[in-house]
Design a protein around this motif. Structure first.
Motif, PDB file in Angstrom:
ATOM      1  N   ILE A 274       0.841  -1.206   0.000  1.00 44.92           N
ATOM      2  CA  ILE A 274       0.000   0.000   0.000  1.00 44.92           C
ATOM      3  C   ILE A 274       0.872   1.250   0.000  1.00 44.92           C
ATOM      4  O   ILE A 274       0.611   2.221  -0.721  1.00 44.92           O
ATOM      5  CB  ILE A 274      -0.938  -0.005   1.216  1.00 44.92           C
ATOM      6  N   ALA A 275       1.932   1.225   0.814  1.00 46.26           N
ATOM      7  CA  ALA A 275       2.813   2.387   0.907  1.00 46.26           C
ATOM      8  C   ALA A 275       3.500   2.690  -0.418  1.00 46.26           C
ATOM      9  O   ALA A 275       3.760   3.857  -0.741  1.00 46.26           O
ATOM     10  CB  ALA A 275       3.858   2.160   1.996  1.00 46.26           C
ATOM     11  N   GLU A 276       3.792   1.655  -1.211  1.00 53.04           N
ATOM     12  CA  GLU A 276       4.468   1.862  -2.488  1.00 53.04           C
ATOM     13  C   GLU A 276       3.598   2.642  -3.475  1.00 53.04           C
ATOM     14  O   GLU A 276       4.104   3.206  -4.441  1.00 53.04           O
ATOM     15  CB  GLU A 276       4.870   0.519  -3.104  1.00 53.04           C
ATOM     16  N   VAL A 277       2.296   2.677  -3.244  1.00 49.72           N
ATOM     17  CA  VAL A 277       1.395   3.417  -4.128  1.00 49.72           C
ATOM     18  C   VAL A 277       1.390   4.907  -3.780  1.00 49.72           C
ATOM     19  O   VAL A 277       0.989   5.740  -4.597  1.00 49.72           O
ATOM     20  CB  VAL A 277      -0.035   2.829  -4.046  1.00 49.72           C
ATOM     21  N   LEU A 278       1.846   5.251  -2.593  1.00 49.42           N
ATOM     22  CA  LEU A 278       1.778   6.638  -2.120  1.00 49.42           C
ATOM     23  C   LEU A 278       3.002   7.424  -2.593  1.00 49.42           C
ATOM     24  O   LEU A 278       4.142   6.972  -2.421  1.00 49.42           O
ATOM     25  CB  LEU A 278       1.709   6.661  -0.594  1.00 49.42           C
ATOM     26  N   PRO A 279       2.800   8.604  -3.171  1.00 52.53           N
ATOM     27  CA  PRO A 279       3.943   9.399  -3.655  1.00 52.53           C
ATOM     28  C   PRO A 279       4.947   9.754  -2.564  1.00 52.53           C
ATOM     29  O   PRO A 279       6.146   9.794  -2.812  1.00 52.53           O
ATOM     30  CB  PRO A 279       3.279  10.661  -4.224  1.00 52.53           C
TER      31      PRO A 279
END
Length: 327
Positions: A274-279
């Motif tokens: 999920i964190a990898e999707v956040l800029p």
């Protein structure tokens, strides 16, 4: 969000990416490596043969910990001298503390020999000052909070003021309208970046070891990514209040899962996805790499590509959704 953060936030860092330069290649050194890996604190994710290769991997953010076992390892251990050196990426203070735990553990269980003297060398922030770790990430946090909010209101505000019908009748295309909404805020974001940098360097004595061009390049990537995300929110919300609520819904995951406040490597794998999707996740890696480790954007190309791809996808979705509203 309560369920997500309850499982995801973990201050105990485990499975730190590491590389091991075993220049001794003896039975004892191999047993020591296995003991270190068995602790679960580190996991070997890259290969290195010399301390210089470990340094390069650390500069590029490929690893958090480098372990050097010298060629005269056996003699050093028998003499009771420093036999192993743990080099740690000190740009993250939580990683420093974990590396010291690793050095303090008895690491000769499988080899049957006495404890091996292990020393820790902290790079990039040897004084372990919190400001050095926090201020670069604060650039991203401030840009995330402001940029998403600015553009989340953009289309909704036009609709509530009755200007949307006027825009529809003009020859301006959807893409031109979206780009026009984004461009002024890029300048605002760069001003914010300059203010935080100036205060960080003068008040908190935060170093900038990389080039300022790379610092502003990373900031520009985050600004555009957040603005396009805000535009997508703006095409979804019906009122400014809804847009504000949706923007706030994005703030907590960005701040808590990005690695800014809590160690990224301590989170479960699902939370890391999920964190990898956040800029902000990619920006924190970029800005700490440039400011604290002296890396450039080419060294950190995976995160650069991630932000570029995110911006392109969000802008495409925002334009397509606005076209549907025109229909």
């Amino acid at each position: 969000q309560l369920m997500l953060f309850g499982f995801a936030i973990n201050p105990d860092v485990r499975n730190l990416p590491a590389a091991i330069a075993d220049m001794a290649g003896t039975t004892g050194s191999r047993a020591l490596v296995q003991d270190m890996l068995a602790t679960g604190i580190v996991r070997q994710t890259a290969d290195a043969r010399t301390p210089q290769e470990l340094q390069t991997l650390l500069d590029r953010g490929r690893i958090k910990i480098g372990i050097v076992i010298p060629a005269d390892f056996e003699r050093r251990r028998l003499d009771g001298r420093e036999a192993v050196q743990v080099i740690v990426d000190g740009s993250d203070t939580s990683v420093q503390a974990t590396a010291r735990q690793l050095a303090a553990m008895p690491l000769d269980g499988s080899s049957g020999l006495r404890d091996t003297p292990v020393t820790v060398l902290s790079l990039y922030n040897p004084e372990r000052r919190a400001a050095v770790n926090v201020v670069p990430g604060l650039i991203g946090v401030i840009l995330t909070m402001t940029m998403i909010m600015f553009t989340a209101m953009a289309i909704v505000r036009e609709r509530e003021r009755g200007n949307l019908e006027v825009l529809i009748t003009t020859p301006v295309s959807s893409a031109e309208l979206m780009i026009g909404k984004v461009l002024p805020y890029i300048g605002v974001g760069l001003v914010q970046t300059s203010v935080v940098l100036l205060l960080g360097m003068t008040v908190f004595d935060v170093p900038v070891r990389g080039h300022l061009v790379d610092v502003y390049g990373a900031a520009m990537l985050l600004i555009v990514a957040n603005l396009t995300l805000g535009l997508l929110v703006s095409t979804k919300a019906q009122t400014q209040f809804q847009a504000m609520q949706m923007a706030f819904f994005l703030f907590l995951p960005s701040i808590l899962l990005s690695g800014f406040m809590f160690p990224f490597d301590g989170m479960p794998v699902a939370a890391q996805w999920i964190a990898e999707v956040l800029p902000l996740t990619h920006f924190v890696r970029l800005i700490r790499g440039v400011m604290l480790r002296g890396a450039n954007l080419f060294d950190l190309w995976p995160d650069v590509l991630a932000l570029l791809a995110f911006s392109a996808i969000m802008m495409t979705l925002a334009i397509s959704r606005f076209r549907k509203r025109l229909d």
